[in-house]
Design an enzyme around this catalytic site. Structure first.
Site, mmCIF file in Angstrom:
data_model
loop_
_atom_site.group_PDB
_atom_site.id
_atom_site.type_symbol
_atom_site.label_atom_id
_atom_site.label_comp_id
_atom_site.label_asym_id
_atom_site.label_seq_id
_atom_site.Cartn_x
_atom_site.Cartn_y
_atom_site.Cartn_z
ATOM 1 N N ASP B 87 22.635 43.963 24.424
ATOM 2 C CA ASP B 87 22.215 42.252 23.993
ATOM 3 C C ASP B 87 23.065 41.457 24.900
ATOM 4 O O ASP B 87 24.484 41.255 24.585
ATOM 5 C CB ASP B 87 22.627 41.923 22.414
ATOM 6 C CG ASP B 87 22.266 40.562 22.130
ATOM 7 O OD1 ASP B 87 21.473 40.022 22.842
ATOM 8 O OD2 ASP B 87 22.506 40.221 20.931
ATOM 9 N N SER B 88 22.529 41.048 26.198
ATOM 10 C CA SER B 88 23.198 40.160 27.141
ATOM 11 C C SER B 88 22.576 39.058 27.533
ATOM 12 O O SER B 88 23.045 38.151 28.167
ATOM 13 C CB SER B 88 23.631 41.087 28.194
ATOM 14 O OG SER B 88 22.074 41.364 29.067
ATOM 15 N N LYS B 89 21.411 38.739 26.965
ATOM 16 C CA LYS B 89 20.558 37.530 27.372
ATOM 17 C C LYS B 89 20.622 36.943 28.811
ATOM 18 O O LYS B 89 20.775 35.919 29.267
ATOM 19 C CB LYS B 89 21.199 36.443 26.459
ATOM 20 C CG LYS B 89 21.262 36.588 24.986
ATOM 21 C CD LYS B 89 19.988 36.533 24.156
ATOM 22 C CE LYS B 89 20.439 36.309 22.594
ATOM 23 N NZ LYS B 89 21.366 37.195 21.968
ATOM 24 N N ARG B 90 20.764 38.093 29.418
ATOM 25 C CA ARG B 90 20.592 37.774 31.011
ATOM 26 C C ARG B 90 19.389 37.186 31.318
ATOM 27 O O ARG B 90 18.379 37.221 30.962
ATOM 28 C CB ARG B 90 20.729 39.131 32.073
ATOM 29 C CG ARG B 90 22.100 39.892 31.603
ATOM 30 C CD ARG B 90 23.249 39.264 31.998
ATOM 31 N NE ARG B 90 24.397 39.828 32.221
ATOM 32 C CZ ARG B 90 25.464 39.977 30.958
ATOM 33 N NH1 ARG B 90 25.757 38.967 30.136
ATOM 34 N NH2 ARG B 90 26.658 40.858 31.454
#
Lengths: 231, 231
Positions: B87-90
């Site tokens: 989960d990094s929302k890059r």
């Protein structure tokens, strides 16, 4: 301690420059293998020509632990009076946003970061609350697909607002979020007309304008459209 | 090699579960000091109860090098048949997006990632091109400020489209981007009505629904609104 904006202005004056150099090492395109050495050579050759450096975290993360090490070495090589922008486009909510702000400002020690506005004001407050640090809101990107979502024509759900492209609402929100005077924008150089409108909406905020060079943005058009109210 | 979706379905069937557990270690809230040990205890206690784990990169980045080490140890502790969502929302463009995809899939080895849709299709293609990996597009967030930009009522700039909230356009785009069958969505549990609409727009795509627990989303309402076309 000076704020990011003061540090940026001082460096811009010292070097008579509005140029920010990205430190985005791609080993496939580098003449030497060592990332830190490559960046150090760039910094040594340009530290009298820039107002800021901007390492892009994606490139370092893609190199694993060696990339972390290279970024640490790179930051040490930059003279302390030149501000460093951590380009990471982070954006998340609640305590995750707090963690990202801590990572960028406390762990890495960047003077300024780029952030993604999608989560709205409370998602960026952990960054904005670092009053001495800069927060550049990604407003309009320079890639071909930017139009897909950023150019949708939008109005507030409860009425009472203009009909404008989504990216203009981002600029308007960013101006509202600027209660600590530490907010700026990121606007791609490939769309000078959009840049001009955004500058009108935010006459005094710093605008970072990537996209000159590989992305074929025009330096002259972008400078004319982007220069702030004080020239 | 199985794809993310196959691996997710197999784990969901094996454990008879649709539960994804976040591994978001906040040292201030942990009963023991060691992050890796804390996560290992969670994984040992729950590996027969989940269909996926989701480490949130912000928490590890905020701990510096020790966080990197803790994430490595955590990933080793997860049984190989359970998919892991980074989960990094890059979200970024061009070769930066390529670098982030490499970091998440090749360096960290995640089975799936969360991404930010703001840059449009070409900004996500480097992720989508990993056909065996999952790509969860952040569509509607669960925080109070989500409404500020995500709920703007939007229409396509050239006409010919409905008038819908911005987040519905994100869902519609995500469905278009799903040519490899590896795209899903992230939709906060705190807005079950929005979730129902999004499920109607994307009847077959996996939806990750964070926000149960600390954010006070309702498990029952979210499950009823979010369950896919096959139940």
């Amino acid at each position: 301690m000076s704020t990011f904006v003061e540090k940026l202005q001082a460096a811009a004056q010292q070097n008579n420059s509005l140029l920010c150099i990205g430190l985005d090492p791609d080993p496939r395109l580098m003449p030497i293998a060592d990332v830190a050495e490559f960046n150090q050579a760039i910094v040594e050759a340009t530290s009298d020509l820039v107002c800021a450096y901007k390492p892009n975290l994606g490139f370092y993360e893609s190199l694993g632990p060696a990339g972390t090490e290279a970024l640490e070495q790179t930051l040490k090589a930059i003279p302390s009076w030149i501000p460093v922008i951590g380009d990471s486009k982070r954006g998340d909510i609640g305590n995750t946003a707090t963690a990202y702000a801590k990572a960028m400002f406390d762990v890495w020690g960047f003077d300024c970061v780029t952030v993604n506005p999608f989560g709205g004001q409370d998602s960026l407050e952990p960054f904005l609350n670092y009053q001495d640090k800069g927060v550049l809101v990604w407003c309009r990107s320079s890639n071909p697909g930017a139009r897909e979502l950023q150019d949708l024509i939008a109005t507030p759900p409860l009425g009472g607002g203009d009909s404008r492209p989504f990216y203009e609402w981002v600029a308007i929100s960013a101006a509202k979020w600027n209660t600590n005077g530490n907010v700026g924008l990121v606007v791609g150089a490939t769309y000078p007309d959009e840049l001009r409108t955004i500058r009108e909406l935010c006459p005094d905020m710093p605008i970072l304008i990537p996209g000159i060079g590989a992305q074929e943005g025009s330096l002259e058009k972008s400078t004319m459209a982007g220069i702030d109210a004080h020239g």
